[in-house]
Design a protein around this motif. Structure first.
Motif, PDB file in Angstrom:
ATOM      1  N   TYR A  11      -1.205   3.235 -57.739  1.00 47.62           N
ATOM      2  CA  TYR A  11      -1.493   3.618 -56.397  1.00 47.62           C
ATOM      3  C   TYR A  11      -1.419   5.144 -56.306  1.00 47.62           C
ATOM      4  O   TYR A  11      -0.498   5.734 -57.024  1.00 47.62           O
ATOM      5  CB  TYR A  11      -0.469   3.095 -55.295  1.00 47.62           C
ATOM      6  CG  TYR A  11      -0.822   3.481 -54.021  1.00 47.62           C
ATOM      7  CD1 TYR A  11      -2.006   2.962 -53.373  1.00 47.62           C
ATOM      8  CD2 TYR A  11      -0.044   4.108 -52.985  1.00 47.62           C
ATOM      9  CE1 TYR A  11      -2.269   3.226 -52.158  1.00 47.62           C
ATOM     10  CE2 TYR A  11      -0.337   4.172 -51.798  1.00 47.62           C
ATOM     11  CZ  TYR A  11      -1.568   3.857 -51.220  1.00 47.62           C
ATOM     12  OH  TYR A  11      -1.983   4.250 -50.074  1.00 47.62           O
ATOM     13  N   TRP A  12      -2.360   5.830 -55.575  1.00 48.88           N
ATOM     14  CA  TRP A  12      -2.397   7.173 -55.728  1.00 48.88           C
ATOM     15  C   TRP A  12      -1.257   7.904 -54.870  1.00 48.88           C
ATOM     16  O   TRP A  12      -1.359   9.320 -55.295  1.00 48.88           O
ATOM     17  CB  TRP A  12      -4.020   7.704 -55.144  1.00 48.88           C
ATOM     18  CG  TRP A  12      -4.096   7.208 -53.770  1.00 48.88           C
ATOM     19  CD1 TRP A  12      -4.615   5.848 -53.278  1.00 48.88           C
ATOM     20  CD2 TRP A  12      -4.314   7.724 -52.494  1.00 48.88           C
ATOM     21  NE1 TRP A  12      -4.745   5.660 -52.065  1.00 48.88           N
ATOM     22  CE2 TRP A  12      -4.254   6.966 -51.436  1.00 48.88           C
ATOM     23  CE3 TRP A  12      -3.733   9.086 -52.064  1.00 48.88           C
ATOM     24  CZ2 TRP A  12      -4.536   7.418 -50.097  1.00 48.88           C
ATOM     25  CZ3 TRP A  12      -3.759   9.489 -50.980  1.00 48.88           C
ATOM     26  CH2 TRP A  12      -4.251   8.761 -49.851  1.00 48.88           C
ATOM     27  N   GLN A  13      -0.650   7.389 -53.872  1.00 50.63           N
ATOM     28  CA  GLN A  13       0.320   8.235 -53.137  1.00 50.63           C
ATOM     29  C   GLN A  13       1.509   8.026 -54.039  1.00 50.63           C
ATOM     30  O   GLN A  13       2.225   7.019 -54.034  1.00 50.63           O
ATOM     31  CB  GLN A  13       0.264   7.711 -51.507  1.00 50.63           C
ATOM     32  CG  GLN A  13      -0.749   7.919 -50.737  1.00 50.63           C
ATOM     33  CD  GLN A  13      -0.659   7.500 -49.490  1.00 50.63           C
ATOM     34  OE1 GLN A  13      -0.526   6.153 -49.165  1.00 50.63           O
ATOM     35  NE2 GLN A  13      -0.680   8.510 -48.396  1.00 50.63           N
ATOM     36  N   LEU A  55      -7.520   8.699 -47.123  1.00 51.12           N
ATOM     37  CA  LEU A  55      -8.435   8.979 -48.237  1.00 51.12           C
ATOM     38  C   LEU A  55      -9.279  10.329 -47.964  1.00 51.12           C
ATOM     39  O   LEU A  55      -9.588  10.963 -48.992  1.00 51.12           O
ATOM     40  CB  LEU A  55      -9.637   7.949 -48.371  1.00 51.12           C
ATOM     41  CG  LEU A  55      -8.823   6.664 -48.964  1.00 51.12           C
ATOM     42  CD1 LEU A  55      -9.790   5.436 -48.802  1.00 51.12           C
ATOM     43  CD2 LEU A  55      -8.410   6.704 -50.255  1.00 51.12           C
ATOM     44  N   VAL A  90      -8.538   9.004 -57.120  1.00 51.16           N
ATOM     45  CA  VAL A  90      -8.168   7.603 -56.733  1.00 51.16           C
ATOM     46  C   VAL A  90      -8.919   6.768 -57.207  1.00 51.16           C
ATOM     47  O   VAL A  90     -10.335   6.848 -57.359  1.00 51.16           O
ATOM     48  CB  VAL A  90      -8.521   7.659 -55.118  1.00 51.16           C
ATOM     49  CG1 VAL A  90      -7.912   6.296 -54.543  1.00 51.16           C
ATOM     50  CG2 VAL A  90      -7.444   8.706 -54.519  1.00 51.16           C
ATOM     51  N   THR A 145      -8.392   0.472 -52.489  1.00 48.36           N
ATOM     52  CA  THR A 145      -7.687   1.404 -53.030  1.00 48.36           C
ATOM     53  C   THR A 145      -6.185   1.311 -52.604  1.00 48.36           C
ATOM     54  O   THR A 145      -5.400   2.194 -52.911  1.00 48.36           O
ATOM     55  CB  THR A 145      -7.996   2.793 -52.892  1.00 48.36           C
ATOM     56  OG1 THR A 145      -8.073   2.986 -51.405  1.00 48.36           O
ATOM     57  CG2 THR A 145      -9.385   3.064 -53.176  1.00 48.36           C
TER      58      THR A 145
END
Lengths: 315, 557
Positions: free
Chosen positions: B259-261, B127, B148, B237
């Protein structure tokens, strides 16, 4: 009869009280600390420990702790498990059906197994069948559940692949899956119980078969089956019912081991976890419930006497 | 006292009394026995206890995982449910407040940490996409990933990080990590994307701690909304969002679609199932009712190795067995006596007899999971079995045999090991008296310093500092054996100040030499920790803390 039941139920209160005092003291006296169990063996600074002790009422003297607990129970609140962050009552309610089903199937299984075996052994005393059944019950009584359970898993789940090795499926979600998951645990739990019962049926029936009224029945020309099943067995039931009532306690104790092996989310495993984490409210709740179940099963056994032997009256 | 009340009946006189009857049919005292069993029966043959509850290795080191080769270089496939059998049950899904192995297994799928450990145990961004340390080493600045969102749709930002870290430091939260992070003065959130951690004094292990539960960020909105029930509604997250849990049965997580990735995760669903019995856990894997089973017992290894459907992942050194020697109890106050004990222990024999080879001898307090710091030379200068020298040390100390009570935390391996140690020490006339206890009980006595010798296991902390300082710093309250050496204290202080790098590594290695020679502990064995998985499970990273990181996992058909 009603008066008898009421009196017996009121007797249960002091017994449950003593059980709770006993469990409380036992856990209090054994090494281990609920705060250590939460914070880890070597973590937490003094302020954290103090804060946790306050939140869990552990900063008060033992007697006060017990009193607080008792007061809550009197109001129908079994307390809060800090270890699981849930109310003790909620968790126990979740777990009761699992253990109840396991115990019920085990009792039925034991009865279905032990009565025919016991009757056959008694009526054919000394025959190869009697020897075989004696051997089987000696084996059943001496196999520890933690061994039998694992062997059953290896045979029926790993080798034959017919039953699941572990776990619980809810009855309302998948009845077939539920029964399949319960077969091995029930056999594990029932083995010792059935062994004892079949020996008892045999012994008690042999006793009865030697009595005068059986000879009278025979001399009147009644057939073997009618004498055994119609007359002798009914009289032989009394000690059997007693044992069934008492053995329920052993069954609940056995659930501890069986549920751990098969990963069943029941009361037994809950009790183990409560002991290892020193989760006092949870352990008290589970123990009270188990003790109550035991008292109830004994009461039922006593009431059944009346049906087995009409000469018995309750006053 | 019998909980079975007497009953009133006009029972026919000729019938056997209940008591007689019971005596006749070999039924002990089942009622009370049943109750007692319910109160005290230990789980049979369950996994070894996990007393060294917290903390993975992460920081300073590398993993030696013998990961099964990825089946194919093919592209990861989307979809599927991954079922993981874990040895220890999770209890509370709220990272700062409960962090036993069972809880942390689940955490890493729901939560992201500020920074993470990779397979070589280097610290990599998560993060926080980057970070800087001020020249005086008192201010750490973290630059956060932007855009995020938590599973509940709220924004992840610097305020959320501050909220979470402040929560760890608040005594009312009762977090075990408060003491670990005691050097933190203040958390600042100067803007949305920047967090500053201001320290009271330099504290190099900080970064490593942020790879573990203290660095996991929950949604502040969810924490405020649920209060003390937050643990039943965790919101992070991470790659998977919490769906439901039935304690003792399962916890279900579903794919975090936003999801942020990019591209992650691959699985639709992850289910954790507690199976405390090691044999049944292995059986569940062999019957394919689970995809992964952690902590495979030595006795089940052969069967799983023989199965073509299963691959094994072994991480050596993720748990170690030692024996604390209380220097307050003579003659253990004499260094020569402790050295004599060290000479008398045949570690190779312990590995063979107690672990069937599934462990390695331990010569010093540093685990090989701290790959960069671990010093192989310890195998040369560490104490090796030498009976003549052991006897010589005893006579140097002027001690001719003594009684040594040994508390152990009971498990199959530890009990076998204790028996071996008893036999080994008998050769130098030390009479070992083994007292078996449950894990919590053994620790309790250790903590109260009511012990002579205690055989117990520990697991790695994110930074080696976490393992050494607590046990060997003279004024540490967790220095159970009352060990004190000013030189060790000095080096422990130094390793908190020095930045990660060669100088710090050298200081640890120097410290190890002293800690070997002084024998505050008998170093026994490093256990191997093996997880088994079906061959269709791909790309489970072998992080040295042995915990499951599911975001990159996918299932081949």
């Amino acid at each position: 009869m009603t008066r008898f039941i009421v009196r017996r139920l009121s007797l249960a209160v002091p017994v449950l009280f003593l059980v709770s005092v006993f469990v409380f003291s036992l856990l209090y006296l054994t090494p281990g600390d609920p705060v250590t169990a939460i914070l880890g063996p070597d973590q937490g600074d003094a302020e954290v420990v103090a804060s946790l002790r306050r939140q869990m009422d552990l900063d008060k003297p033992a007697v006060v702790q017990y009193g607080l607990w008792l007061g809550r129970v009197a109001h129908g609140d079994l307390g809060y498990s800090y270890h699981l962050r849930e109310s003790v009552g909620d968790i126990i309610a979740q777990r009761i059906p699992v253990t109840f089903e396991l115990a019920a199937i085990s009792v039925v299984l034991s009865l279905v197994l032990s009565f025919p075996l016991g009757i056959l052994s008694a009526t054919r005393r000394g025959s190869w069948l009697d020897l075989l059944s004696s051997a089987a019950s000696a084996l059943g009584a001496s196999m520890p559940a933690f061994w039998l359970g694992v062997v059953l898993v290896l045979v029926f789940a790993v080798q034959m692949r017919v039953l699941p090795p572990y776990g619980f499926t809810r009855l309302d979600a998948d009845p077939v899956g539920n029964l399949k998951a319960m077969i091995l645990p029930s056999i594990t739990l029932a083995a010792g119980y059935a062994a004892i019962l079949s020996r008892l049926v045999r012994a008690s029936l042999l006793d009865t078969l030697g009595e005068d009224f059986v000879r009278t029945a025979r001399s009147k020309g009644l057939g073997g089956r009618a004498v055994v099943l119609g007359h002798a067995l009914r009289s032989a039931l009394l000690p059997i019912i007693t044992t069934i009532g008492l053995e329920t306690g052993r069954l609940l104790g056995g659930a501890v081991v069986t549920e751990t092996i098969f990963s069943l989310p029941g009361l037994g495993r809950l009790a183990v976890d409560a002991v290892t984490s020193h989760d006092l409210p949870m352990l008290q709740g589970v123990t009270l419930l188990m003790a109550a179940a035991l008292l109830l099963s004994n009461l039922v056994a006593d009431l059944l006497y009346g049906f087995a032997d009409p000469r018995i009256r309750y006053s | 006292m019998s909980p079975h009340p007497s009953h009133a009946s006009n029972r026919p006189a000729h019938r056997l009394g209940r008591r007689d009857l019971l005596r006749r049919v070999f039924v002990g005292a089942p009622a009370i026995a049943g109750l007692l069993a319910a109160c005290s029966a230990p789980a049979p043959s369950s996994a070894p206890p996990a007393p060294a509850a917290a903390a993975p290795p992460a920081a300073a080191s590398g993993s030696q995982a013998t990961a099964a080769p990825a089946a194919a270089a093919s592209a990861p496939k989307r979809g599927g449910t991954l079922t993981i059998a874990v040895s220890e049950e999770w209890r509370v899904l709220d990272p700062p407040t409960y962090a036993n192995i069972g809880d942390r297994q689940v955490y890493y799928s729901i939560f992201n940490t500020l920074v993470a450990a990779d397979e070589q145990s280097n610290i990599v961004p998560e993060l926080a996409k980057s970070w800087q340390v001020s020249p005086d080493a008192l201010t750490w600045t973290f630059n956060l990933v932007s855009g995020v969102k938590f599973h509940d749709g709220t924004d992840f930002n610097a305020q959320a990080v501050k909220f979470n870290l402040d929560r760890v430091l608040d005594a009312a939260t009762a977090s075990r990590f408060r003491s670990e992070l005691a050097d933190i003065q203040e958390i600042q959130a100067p803007n949305e994307a920047t967090v500053k951690i201001v320290l009271k004094q330099p504290f190099t292990p900080l970064l490593a701690w942020l790879t573990d539960a203290p660095g996991m960020i929950s949604s502040p909105t969810a924490i405020q909304k649920w209060g003390k029930d937050y643990a039943s509604h965790p919101v992070g997250t991470g790659p998977f969002a919490f769906v439901e849990q039935v304690k003792g049965d399962h916890v279900t997580l579903k794919r975090n679609d936003s999801y942020w990735q990019p591209g992650l995760p691959y699985l639709d669903q992850v289910i954790f199932k507690p199976i405390p019995d090691a044999t049944v856990r292995a059986a569940a894997l062999r019957t394919k009712s689970v995809d992964i089973a952690d902590l495979i017992a030595t006795s089940d290894l052969a069967a799983l190795k023989a199965s073509s459907d299963v691959k094994l992942r072994t991480i050596p050194g993720a748990r170690w067995q030692v024996c604390h020697l209380n220097e307050q109890t003579p003659p253990l106050d004499k260094k020569e006596v402790r050295q004599a004990l060290a000479y008398a222990i045949d570690k190779d024999s312990l590995v063979r007899a107690a672990y069937q080879g599934n462990a390695t001898p331990m010569y010093g307090p540093m685990s090989p999971v701290y790959k960069n710091v671990f010093d192989p030379a310890v195998e040369q200068y560490g104490f090796r079995f030498d009976l003549a020298k052991a006897k010589q040390k005893m006579s140097e100390a002027g001690v001719s045999g003594f009684k040594m009570p040994l508390d152990i935390s009971v498990a199959p391996e530890t009990s076998r090991m204790a028996e071996q140690i008893k036999a080994m020490l008998a050769q130098i006339d030390v009479d070992v008296e083994i007292n078996g206890r449950d894990g919590n009980g053994a620790f309790d006595l250790l903590g109260k310093k009511q012990f002579t010798a205690t055989q117990i296991s520990w697991t790695p902390r994110p930074d080696l500092d976490g393992n050494l300082r607590r046990h060997f710093y003279s004024s540490s309250p967790l220095n159970y054996q009352s060990y004190a050496n000013p030189k060790v204290d000095e080096l422990l202080d130094l390793t908190r100040r020095l930045p990660n790098g060669d100088q710090r590594i050298q200081a640890f290695r120097d410290m190890q030499k002293i800690l070997v020679d002084d024998v505050p502990w008998l170093y026994l064995v490093f256990e191997n920790q093996t997880a088994g998985m079906l061959s269709r499970v791909q790309d489970l990273p072998p992080i040295t803390d042995t915990l499951m990181r599911t975001k990159s996992v996918w299932l081949s058909s």
